[in-house]
Scaffold this motif. Structure first.
Motif, PDB file in Angstrom:
ATOM      1  N   GLY A 196       0.757  -1.340   0.497  1.00 29.92           N
ATOM      2  CA  GLY A 196      -0.099  -0.161  -0.146  1.00 29.92           C
ATOM      3  C   GLY A 196       0.540   1.413  -0.351  1.00 29.92           C
ATOM      4  N   GLU A 197       1.747   1.277  -0.102  1.00 32.35           N
ATOM      5  CA  GLU A 197       2.760   2.156   0.189  1.00 32.35           C
ATOM      6  C   GLU A 197       3.481   2.166  -0.869  1.00 32.35           C
ATOM      7  OE1 GLU A 197       3.901   4.401   2.737  1.00 32.35           O
ATOM      8  OE2 GLU A 197       2.763   2.632   4.534  1.00 32.35           O
ATOM      9  N   THR A 198       4.309   3.353  -1.827  1.00 32.95           N
ATOM     10  CA  THR A 198       4.934   3.974  -2.565  1.00 32.95           C
ATOM     11  C   THR A 198       6.322   3.907  -2.720  1.00 32.95           C
ATOM     12  OG1 THR A 198       2.910   5.807  -3.653  1.00 32.95           O
ATOM     13  CG2 THR A 198       5.318   5.962  -4.797  1.00 32.95           C
ATOM     14  N   PHE A 199       7.206   3.329  -3.252  1.00 35.19           N
ATOM     15  CA  PHE A 199       8.154   2.946  -3.202  1.00 35.19           C
ATOM     16  C   PHE A 199       9.054   3.616  -4.281  1.00 35.19           C
ATOM     17  CE2 PHE A 199      11.725  -0.394  -3.262  1.00 35.19           C
ATOM     18  CZ  PHE A 199      12.338  -0.095  -2.306  1.00 35.19           C
ATOM     19  N   LEU A 200       9.955   4.454  -3.822  1.00 33.14           N
ATOM     20  CA  LEU A 200      10.501   4.962  -5.352  1.00 33.14           C
ATOM     21  C   LEU A 200      11.615   4.065  -5.021  1.00 33.14           C
ATOM     22  CD1 LEU A 200      11.305   7.836  -3.812  1.00 33.14           C
ATOM     23  CD2 LEU A 200       9.009   7.688  -5.683  1.00 33.14           C
ATOM     24  N   MET A 201      12.158   3.675  -6.302  1.00 33.30           N
ATOM     25  CA  MET A 201      13.468   2.975  -7.393  1.00 33.30           C
ATOM     26  C   MET A 201      13.581   3.314  -8.603  1.00 33.30           C
ATOM     27  SD  MET A 201      12.476  -1.131  -7.145  1.00 33.30           S
ATOM     28  CE  MET A 201      14.149  -1.292  -7.544  1.00 33.30           C
ATOM     29  N   ILE A 202      15.226   3.873  -8.652  1.00 30.61           N
ATOM     30  CA  ILE A 202      15.461   3.914  -9.718  1.00 30.61           C
ATOM     31  C   ILE A 202      14.954   3.019 -11.043  1.00 30.61           C
ATOM     32  CG2 ILE A 202      18.187   2.744  -9.743  1.00 30.61           C
ATOM     33  CD1 ILE A 202      19.288   5.226 -10.069  1.00 30.61           C
ATOM     34  N   ARG A 203      14.738   4.404 -11.786  1.00 34.29           N
ATOM     35  CA  ARG A 203      14.723   3.195 -13.586  1.00 34.29           C
ATOM     36  C   ARG A 203      15.373   2.410 -13.573  1.00 34.29           C
ATOM     37  NH1 ARG A 203      18.366   3.803 -17.000  1.00 34.29           N
ATOM     38  NH2 ARG A 203      20.360   5.782 -16.691  1.00 34.29           N
ATOM     39  N   ARG A 204      14.611   1.230 -14.547  1.00 35.24           N
ATOM     40  CA  ARG A 204      14.998   0.918 -14.716  1.00 35.24           C
ATOM     41  C   ARG A 204      15.860   0.748 -15.926  1.00 35.24           C
ATOM     42  NH1 ARG A 204      13.951  -4.583 -15.759  1.00 35.24           N
ATOM     43  NH2 ARG A 204      11.111  -4.657 -14.171  1.00 35.24           N
ATOM     44  N   GLY A 205      17.249  -0.272 -16.084  1.00 39.98           N
ATOM     45  CA  GLY A 205      18.324  -0.460 -17.188  1.00 39.98           C
ATOM     46  C   GLY A 205      19.735   0.430 -16.285  1.00 39.98           C
ATOM     47  N   TRP A 206      19.706   0.404 -15.235  1.00 40.75           N
ATOM     48  CA  TRP A 206      20.361   1.715 -14.369  1.00 40.75           C
ATOM     49  C   TRP A 206      21.429   0.706 -13.556  1.00 40.75           C
ATOM     50  CZ3 TRP A 206      22.148   2.482  -9.051  1.00 40.75           C
ATOM     51  CH2 TRP A 206      23.024   3.348  -8.678  1.00 40.75           C
ATOM     52  N   ASN A 207      20.572  -0.524 -12.834  1.00 38.00           N
ATOM     53  CA  ASN A 207      21.458  -1.675 -12.203  1.00 38.00           C
ATOM     54  C   ASN A 207      20.862  -2.823 -12.672  1.00 38.00           C
ATOM     55  OD1 ASN A 207      22.141  -3.532  -9.760  1.00 38.00           O
ATOM     56  ND2 ASN A 207      23.902  -1.648  -9.836  1.00 38.00           N
ATOM     57  N   ARG A 208      21.575  -3.987 -12.652  1.00 40.05           N
ATOM     58  CA  ARG A 208      20.374  -5.255 -12.797  1.00 40.05           C
ATOM     59  C   ARG A 208      20.824  -5.979 -11.627  1.00 40.05           C
ATOM     60  NH1 ARG A 208      23.248  -9.757 -12.480  1.00 40.05           N
ATOM     61  NH2 ARG A 208      25.467 -10.876 -12.466  1.00 40.05           N
ATOM     62  N   TYR A 209      21.259  -5.864 -10.486  1.00 38.34           N
ATOM     63  CA  TYR A 209      20.547  -6.272  -9.092  1.00 38.34           C
ATOM     64  C   TYR A 209      18.687  -5.639  -8.638  1.00 38.34           C
ATOM     65  CZ  TYR A 209      25.563  -7.576  -9.372  1.00 38.34           C
ATOM     66  OH  TYR A 209      26.462  -8.668 -10.132  1.00 38.34           O
ATOM     67  N   LEU A 210      19.396  -4.187  -8.766  1.00 39.02           N
ATOM     68  CA  LEU A 210      17.479  -3.728  -8.846  1.00 39.02           C
ATOM     69  C   LEU A 210      16.357  -3.987  -9.613  1.00 39.02           C
ATOM     70  CD1 LEU A 210      19.187   0.380  -7.933  1.00 39.02           C
ATOM     71  CD2 LEU A 210      18.308  -1.802  -5.959  1.00 39.02           C
ATOM     72  N   ASP A 211      17.234  -3.648 -10.881  1.00 38.14           N
ATOM     73  CA  ASP A 211      16.221  -4.724 -11.738  1.00 38.14           C
ATOM     74  C   ASP A 211      15.502  -6.058 -11.657  1.00 38.14           C
ATOM     75  OD1 ASP A 211      17.007  -2.439 -13.330  1.00 38.14           O
ATOM     76  OD2 ASP A 211      17.809  -3.369 -14.732  1.00 38.14           O
ATOM     77  N   GLN A 212      16.411  -7.052 -10.628  1.00 41.84           N
ATOM     78  CA  GLN A 212      15.872  -8.280 -10.552  1.00 41.84           C
ATOM     79  C   GLN A 212      15.485  -8.276  -9.169  1.00 41.84           C
ATOM     80  OE1 GLN A 212      19.196 -11.068 -10.246  1.00 41.84           O
ATOM     81  NE2 GLN A 212      17.531 -12.311  -8.476  1.00 41.84           N
ATOM     82  N   MET A 213      15.345  -6.837  -8.107  1.00 42.15           N
ATOM     83  CA  MET A 213      14.557  -7.195  -7.258  1.00 42.15           C
ATOM     84  C   MET A 213      12.800  -6.207  -7.974  1.00 42.15           C
ATOM     85  SD  MET A 213      15.871  -4.215  -3.955  1.00 42.15           S
ATOM     86  CE  MET A 213      14.188  -3.533  -3.366  1.00 42.15           C
ATOM     87  N   ARG A 214      13.466  -5.424  -8.801  1.00 41.49           N
ATOM     88  CA  ARG A 214      11.702  -5.056  -8.739  1.00 41.49           C
ATOM     89  C   ARG A 214      11.163  -6.064  -9.815  1.00 41.49           C
ATOM     90  NH1 ARG A 214      10.856  -0.130 -12.160  1.00 41.49           N
ATOM     91  NH2 ARG A 214      13.324   0.110 -11.299  1.00 41.49           N
TER      92      ARG A 214
END
Length: 298
Positions: A196-214
């Motif tokens: 229910g919260e808004t979770f701010l993440m850096i855009r796709r393509g900036w870091n593959r580890y964060l892309d997998q997390m997303r």
């Protein structure tokens, strides 16, 4: 470092609002000023000014060039000063780039032990404004004005920026939120707390580890409202605090905003964090990552 001197004339004209006033300030003739601006517009293939009887007004392209020209000229002048300083101090200086997003404090904390490894090397901190343009320029030109920058990365970033890095740690992905947020009372969050919260993440393509997390959060916790942001800067930290949203962060950024609290989360997501350097560094810079590895026993 060289740049087109017509850019300085362009800035003078933009600030003065007329060719005549700019010519007076520069102690040259108005036709000479007009010739430089015409040549600049021709070379760029852009119209920079709207000319009218009431004076000159920047076009949208002109406004964009104006902002970038200020940075380019300032950066070049600073580069000359830094180069002169480096020449005076010899070649045993390592210039560490620092900004709110790329803090150098952890390297300074290591300095007593690094000094034991390299007693002849000195540090020089080089602050810079954290913008997308600066980030690209600095990483692509490491060794020119800045030798070392710290930050998170993946292999795609290293390849696209044509630089190298020494991984120092795998930093857990944390959550930053306002100290006034209801969840700030917790010592540790779970993914369910973000429902229910808004979770701010850096855009796709900036870091593959964060892309997998997303992707995994979308799959396993669709109740989390993930919103992209384009670039990691102080503005996004301000947005997080003002909007009462939650954003991804790492411990290295926990002191950026005094009204944000960094909390661990019950998940296993991490991103590589290390120091960037040129792929073919100078002999002095080459010694530095080796000294860091020895101190940290990597």
């Amino acid at each position: 470092m060289m740049y087109n001197p017509q850019l300085e004339t362009f800035l003078r004209v933009a600030d003065a609002g007329s060719f005549n006033k700019a010519a007076e300030e520069m102690f040259i003739t108005p036709p000479a000023v007009i010739k430089q601006i015409t040549s600049l517009e021709s070379g760029l293939g852009l119209q920079l000014f709207i000319r009218s009887p009431r004076g000159l007004k920047l076009t949208e392209a002109g406004k964009s060039i104006y902002r970038d020209a200020q940075y380019v000229i300032g950066y070049c002048k600073d580069a000359v000063v830094r180069a002169k300083n480096a020449a005076e101090e010899g070649d045993k200086v390592i210039r560490i780039g620092t900004s709110p997003m790329t803090p150098g404090q952890f390297l300074l904390d290591l300095w007593p032990r690094l000094h034991a490894q390299c007693p002849d090397i000195k540090f020089q901190l080089v602050p810079y404004e954290n913008t997308p343009e600066n980030a690209r320029e600095i990483l692509r030109n490491l060794g020119r004005n800045i030798d070392i920058v710290a930050g998170p990365f993946d292999q795609h970033l290293l390849d696209s920026r044509q630089c190298a890095a020494l991984e120092l740690s795998r930093e857990p992905v944390r959550c930053a939120l306002s100290i006034y947020h209801p969840l700030a009372a917790k010592e540790k969050l779970s993914p369910a707390d973000l429902h229910g919260e808004t979770f701010l993440m850096i855009r796709r393509g900036w870091n593959r580890y964060l892309d997998q997390m997303r992707d995994e959060l979308w799959r396993d916790h669709p109740e989390i409202h993930i919103v992209d942001f384009d670039f990691l800067s102080i503005n996004i930290f301000n947005q997080c605090e003002n909007s009462n949203d939650i954003m991804m962060t790492i411990d290295n950024w926990k002191n950026i905003h005094p009204l944000l609290k960094t909390l661990p989360v019950d998940w296993d997501y991490t991103i590589p964090f290390g120091i960037f350097h040129a792929p073919r560094p100078s002999a002095t810079v080459k010694r530095f990552p080796q000294a860091v590895k020895a101190v940290l026993e990597l």
